[in-house]
Design a protein around this motif. Sequence first.
Motif, PDB file in Angstrom:
ATOM      1  N   LEU A 178       0.835  -1.201   0.000  1.00 16.93           N
ATOM      2  CA  LEU A 178       0.000   0.000   0.000  1.00 16.93           C
ATOM      3  C   LEU A 178       0.869   1.250   0.000  1.00 16.93           C
ATOM      4  O   LEU A 178       2.033   1.210   0.401  1.00 16.93           O
ATOM      5  N   ASP A 179       0.293   2.345  -0.421  1.00 18.12           N
ATOM      6  CA  ASP A 179       0.934   3.648  -0.319  1.00 18.12           C
ATOM      7  C   ASP A 179       1.186   3.948   1.156  1.00 18.12           C
ATOM      8  O   ASP A 179       0.269   3.834   1.985  1.00 18.12           O
ATOM      9  N   GLU A 180       2.405   4.317   1.499  1.00 19.35           N
ATOM     10  CA  GLU A 180       2.753   4.525   2.903  1.00 19.35           C
ATOM     11  C   GLU A 180       1.963   5.661   3.547  1.00 19.35           C
ATOM     12  O   GLU A 180       1.557   5.553   4.709  1.00 19.35           O
ATOM     13  N   ASP A 181       1.726   6.744   2.816  1.00 23.69           N
ATOM     14  CA  ASP A 181       0.949   7.856   3.384  1.00 23.69           C
ATOM     15  C   ASP A 181      -0.487   7.431   3.678  1.00 23.69           C
ATOM     16  O   ASP A 181      -1.043   7.770   4.728  1.00 23.69           O
ATOM     17  N   LEU A 182      -1.077   6.685   2.760  1.00 19.62           N
ATOM     18  CA  LEU A 182      -2.434   6.174   2.975  1.00 19.62           C
ATOM     19  C   LEU A 182      -2.453   5.234   4.182  1.00 19.62           C
ATOM     20  O   LEU A 182      -3.324   5.328   5.044  1.00 19.62           O
ATOM     21  N   LEU A 183      -1.479   4.349   4.257  1.00 16.76           N
ATOM     22  CA  LEU A 183      -1.406   3.404   5.368  1.00 16.76           C
ATOM     23  C   LEU A 183      -1.282   4.142   6.705  1.00 16.76           C
ATOM     24  O   LEU A 183      -2.013   3.834   7.649  1.00 16.76           O
ATOM     25  N   ARG A 184      -0.396   5.106   6.766  1.00 16.26           N
ATOM     26  CA  ARG A 184      -0.220   5.862   8.020  1.00 16.26           C
ATOM     27  C   ARG A 184      -1.516   6.567   8.429  1.00 16.26           C
ATOM     28  O   ARG A 184      -1.894   6.565   9.595  1.00 16.26           O
ATOM     29  N   GLU A 185      -2.182   7.182   7.456  1.00 20.02           N
ATOM     30  CA  GLU A 185      -3.440   7.870   7.739  1.00 20.02           C
ATOM     31  C   GLU A 185      -4.473   6.888   8.301  1.00 20.02           C
ATOM     32  O   GLU A 185      -5.145   7.181   9.295  1.00 20.02           O
ATOM     33  N   GLN A 186      -4.586   5.727   7.705  1.00 19.26           N
ATOM     34  CA  GLN A 186      -5.591   4.770   8.142  1.00 19.26           C
ATOM     35  C   GLN A 186      -5.224   4.115   9.466  1.00 19.26           C
ATOM     36  O   GLN A 186      -6.098   3.793  10.269  1.00 19.26           O
ATOM     37  N   LEU A 187      -3.931   3.927   9.718  1.00 21.88           N
ATOM     38  CA  LEU A 187      -3.513   3.440  11.038  1.00 21.88           C
ATOM     39  C   LEU A 187      -3.921   4.425  12.120  1.00 21.88           C
ATOM     40  O   LEU A 187      -4.405   4.023  13.187  1.00 21.88           O
ATOM     41  N   ASP A 188      -3.744   5.717  11.843  1.00 20.84           N
ATOM     42  CA  ASP A 188      -4.163   6.747  12.805  1.00 20.84           C
ATOM     43  C   ASP A 188      -5.676   6.690  13.048  1.00 20.84           C
ATOM     44  O   ASP A 188      -6.135   6.779  14.189  1.00 20.84           O
ATOM     45  N   ILE A 189      -6.437   6.531  11.980  1.00 17.60           N
ATOM     46  CA  ILE A 189      -7.896   6.470  12.112  1.00 17.60           C
ATOM     47  C   ILE A 189      -8.311   5.233  12.896  1.00 17.60           C
ATOM     48  O   ILE A 189      -9.152   5.306  13.807  1.00 17.60           O
ATOM     49  N   LEU A 190      -7.725   4.086  12.574  1.00 20.82           N
ATOM     50  CA  LEU A 190      -8.058   2.852  13.291  1.00 20.82           C
ATOM     51  C   LEU A 190      -7.680   2.951  14.769  1.00 20.82           C
ATOM     52  O   LEU A 190      -8.375   2.410  15.628  1.00 20.82           O
ATOM     53  N   THR A 191      -6.602   3.656  15.053  1.00 21.45           N
ATOM     54  CA  THR A 191      -6.200   3.865  16.450  1.00 21.45           C
ATOM     55  C   THR A 191      -7.201   4.772  17.160  1.00 21.45           C
ATOM     56  O   THR A 191      -7.648   4.467  18.275  1.00 21.45           O
ATOM     57  N   GLU A 192      -7.590   5.867  16.504  1.00 26.76           N
ATOM     58  CA  GLU A 192      -8.580   6.788  17.085  1.00 26.76           C
ATOM     59  C   GLU A 192      -9.910   6.086  17.337  1.00 26.76           C
ATOM     60  O   GLU A 192     -10.592   6.371  18.331  1.00 26.76           O
ATOM     61  N   GLU A 193     -10.298   5.183  16.449  1.00 28.60           N
ATOM     62  CA  GLU A 193     -11.567   4.459  16.581  1.00 28.60           C
ATOM     63  C   GLU A 193     -11.511   3.329  17.607  1.00 28.60           C
ATOM     64  O   GLU A 193     -12.539   2.740  17.935  1.00 28.60           O
ATOM     65  N   GLY A 194     -10.313   3.014  18.095  1.00 28.21           N
ATOM     66  CA  GLY A 194     -10.177   1.967  19.106  1.00 28.21           C
ATOM     67  C   GLY A 194      -9.940   0.571  18.549  1.00 28.21           C
ATOM     68  O   GLY A 194      -9.973  -0.399  19.301  1.00 28.21           O
ATOM     69  N   HIS A 195      -9.690   0.454  17.251  1.00 27.25           N
ATOM     70  CA  HIS A 195      -9.410  -0.855  16.663  1.00 27.25           C
ATOM     71  C   HIS A 195      -7.952  -1.278  16.858  1.00 27.25           C
ATOM     72  O   HIS A 195      -7.645  -2.468  16.858  1.00 27.25           O
ATOM     73  N   LEU A 196      -7.070  -0.291  16.971  1.00 23.16           N
ATOM     74  CA  LEU A 196      -5.645  -0.547  17.164  1.00 23.16           C
ATOM     75  C   LEU A 196      -5.140   0.200  18.382  1.00 23.16           C
ATOM     76  O   LEU A 196      -5.709   1.214  18.776  1.00 23.16           O
ATOM     77  N   GLU A 197      -4.043  -0.316  18.933  1.00 16.21           N
ATOM     78  CA  GLU A 197      -3.318   0.360  19.993  1.00 16.21           C
ATOM     79  C   GLU A 197      -1.911   0.590  19.468  1.00 16.21           C
ATOM     80  O   GLU A 197      -1.301  -0.316  18.891  1.00 16.21           O
ATOM     81  N   GLU A 198      -1.383   1.800  19.656  1.00 14.82           N
ATOM     82  CA  GLU A 198      -0.052   2.143  19.160  1.00 14.82           C
ATOM     83  C   GLU A 198       0.879   2.407  20.325  1.00 14.82           C
ATOM     84  O   GLU A 198       0.538   3.114  21.269  1.00 14.82           O
ATOM     85  N   THR A 199       2.054   1.778  20.274  1.00 17.52           N
ATOM     86  CA  THR A 199       3.083   1.993  21.273  1.00 17.52           C
ATOM     87  C   THR A 199       4.433   2.001  20.575  1.00 17.52           C
ATOM     88  O   THR A 199       4.812   0.997  19.963  1.00 17.52           O
ATOM     89  N   GLY A 200       5.128   3.123  20.651  1.00 18.77           N
ATOM     90  CA  GLY A 200       6.473   3.213  20.096  1.00 18.77           C
ATOM     91  C   GLY A 200       6.551   2.917  18.607  1.00 18.77           C
ATOM     92  O   GLY A 200       7.508   2.302  18.152  1.00 18.77           O
ATOM     93  N   GLY A 201       5.533   3.327  17.857  1.00 18.55           N
ATOM     94  CA  GLY A 201       5.546   3.112  16.414  1.00 18.55           C
ATOM     95  C   GLY A 201       5.125   1.717  15.982  1.00 18.55           C
ATOM     96  O   GLY A 201       5.205   1.363  14.808  1.00 18.55           O
ATOM     97  N   ARG A 202       4.657   0.911  16.915  1.00 13.45           N
ATOM     98  CA  ARG A 202       4.167  -0.437  16.598  1.00 13.45           C
ATOM     99  C   ARG A 202       2.677  -0.491  16.927  1.00 13.45           C
ATOM    100  O   ARG A 202       2.224   0.117  17.894  1.00 13.45           O
ATOM    101  N   TYR A 203       1.937  -1.205  16.113  1.00 12.73           N
ATOM    102  CA  TYR A 203       0.488  -1.277  16.244  1.00 12.73           C
ATOM    103  C   TYR A 203       0.078  -2.700  16.558  1.00 12.73           C
ATOM    104  O   TYR A 203       0.643  -3.655  16.033  1.00 12.73           O
ATOM    105  N   ARG A 204      -0.930  -2.807  17.413  1.00 17.01           N
ATOM    106  CA  ARG A 204      -1.499  -4.120  17.723  1.00 17.01           C
ATOM    107  C   ARG A 204      -3.005  -3.991  17.757  1.00 17.01           C
ATOM    108  O   ARG A 204      -3.547  -2.917  18.016  1.00 17.01           O
ATOM    109  N   LEU A 205      -3.681  -5.087  17.479  1.00 21.68           N
ATOM    110  CA  LEU A 205      -5.143  -5.101  17.512  1.00 21.68           C
ATOM    111  C   LEU A 205      -5.627  -4.970  18.947  1.00 21.68           C
ATOM    112  O   LEU A 205      -5.122  -5.642  19.841  1.00 21.68           O
ATOM    113  N   SER A 206      -6.603  -4.109  19.158  1.00 24.94           N
ATOM    114  CA  SER A 206      -7.295  -4.057  20.440  1.00 24.94           C
ATOM    115  C   SER A 206      -8.297  -5.211  20.450  1.00 24.94           C
ATOM    116  O   SER A 206      -8.442  -5.934  19.460  1.00 24.94           O
TER     117      SER A 206
END
Length: 133
Positions: free
Chosen positions: A48-76
């Motif tokens: 995927l396009d890295e900018d698109l991926l970063r944007e969607q990771l941020d959205i998924l984190t804001e929505e509570g689907h992901l948790e971000e710690t130190g630049g790593r993401y995990r499923l909530s």
Amino acid sequence: MTDNDGKGFDPVSALRCRDDILQAMYWMRGEGFGEDADVGSLVSFLALDEDLLREQLDILTEEGHLEETGGRYRLSELGAKEGGRRFADEFSGLQDTAHGECGPECPHCQGVSRDDCVHCAPDEEPAPAGPRR
């Protein structure tokens, strides 16, 4: 979506990206590739396009689907449920039993040709039983 320095991502691409992220992270966790991932591993895995991926990771984190710690993401917990549902929906057709793979006492496949089997053509009406003319 957001502008991203002149790059506008259409809503359909954004939704597909979120689906892909959740499904991939669910699959990666289930296959033992780890509980979390960084942007680089997701970009290479999902192509995927890295900018698109970063944007969607941020959205998924804001929505509570992901948790971000130190630049790593995990499923909530919510993300794991949603990722599992989307993964199951995406691959449900590949998990169906093939003709003749069910038990020998299967009332659908026993003595029925592949063309008439309800397992092989579940969206179609089965052909009526009886001799063909």
